[in-house]
Scaffold this active site. Sequence first.
Site, short mmCIF file in Angstrom:
data_model
loop_
_atom_site.label_atom_id
_atom_site.label_comp_id
_atom_site.label_asym_id
_atom_site.label_seq_id
_atom_site.Cartn_x
_atom_site.Cartn_y
_atom_site.Cartn_z
N SER A 60 0.87 -1.11 0.04
CA SER A 60 -0.09 0.08 0.12
C SER A 60 0.95 1.10 0.16
O SER A 60 1.74 1.58 0.76
CB SER A 60 -0.97 -0.01 1.07
OG SER A 60 -1.58 1.47 1.25
N CYS A 111 -17.96 -8.90 9.98
CA CYS A 111 -16.89 -9.57 10.66
C CYS A 111 -16.93 -9.84 12.03
O CYS A 111 -16.47 -11.14 12.50
CB CYS A 111 -15.45 -8.72 10.26
SG CYS A 111 -14.84 -8.61 8.37
#
Length: 396
Positions: A208, A363
């Site tokens: 990233s 999640c």
Amino acid sequence: MQQTSPVPPLSSPQPSASTPPAPPKVLQELLARADVQINGNRPWDIQAHDKHVYERVFSSWSLGLGESYMDGEWDCEQLDELFTRLLRADVGSAAIGLSRVKLIAEHLRHKLFNLQSKNRAFEVGEQHYDAGNDVFEAMLDSRMIYSCAYWEHAQTLEDAQFAKLDMICRKLQLKPGESLLDIGCGWGGLAKFAAERYGVKVTGVTVSKEQLALARKRVEGLPVELLLQDYRDLQGRFDKVVSVGMFEHVGPKNYDTYFGHVKRLMAPEGIFLLHTIGIASTSQSTDPWIDRYVFPNGKLPSAREIAAAVEGSYIIEDWHNFGRDYDRTLMAWWENFERAWPRLQDRYSQRFYRMWKYYLMCCAGFFRSREGQLWQIVLTNPGRGEMYRSLRAAGR
């Protein structure tokens, strides 16, 4: 720097003020397995605002359910509890019609193709981790640790992440002057912690660009080198190796390559700590909504897959499961994100807000249902001379 949302901005969804649409009987029967109702009066019940939600669920199952939520076609007061119930009841195995065909196609896509090849390695960084540092700074602890915290003796997210980092360093038996390789270094939180508190030299890699830019600022003045690089391009030799929250992006077709490369990089007397999300049962596919909107090309490993990949190459010294702590971590992230939303909403759409909420809540339900696990696995070379002693908590 101006950030952009990873999903196209839309106007805020406006639920219909008319009478809620009647749900199809077959869908009511499926949800009844999890004690969930459509337009019921309990906090985990689904409140449908638009009849199109049913069409989207029947055609694309979990992908349709998630996209219709993002578009404001339904709501739920306690999304985390809804997902916990759906996962515990294994409602997903009852996919019907066209959605079943699409799930089979998704299974084949993961089975036949290497979705985590080198030319795809940076996709997850570009889509998810580059979403905007401001989002992650608002949501995470001060060190920006984007992985499960360790809550055994902690009451706050800050303390729980400190405990996790210190436990990792102690499991690695870090000593001043040693070299540490951090595969998937994120915003540099672990690298900074290890360099400052344990006196080691750290090399970290990430896929990233946004993570790297901020991480380099955070480790200035420390013996830390951070690189924008795929793990398969790493060279050198390191006393210790750690990977936290990155293995989920490696993929089964690359497990042998991954563990083989780590073995070549690690000194003969070294220690490798792998911190990864796992699944209770082996699966050849991943949730299509998560794959499209959150972690493209991701694939969660099972215990059997990891054990098979390391057999003959490593000794498993320790296998620590604290998956229930991820539920609490995710709910703490959600509280931080929700509190910060007023100052973020001018830069991100309402659809992004609903997408992020859906992501964190589903999640949390995944780990609360025990479908999701969190493992810290300590691996050493078979010829390592020193005996390894396991531990569980920082300072213990």
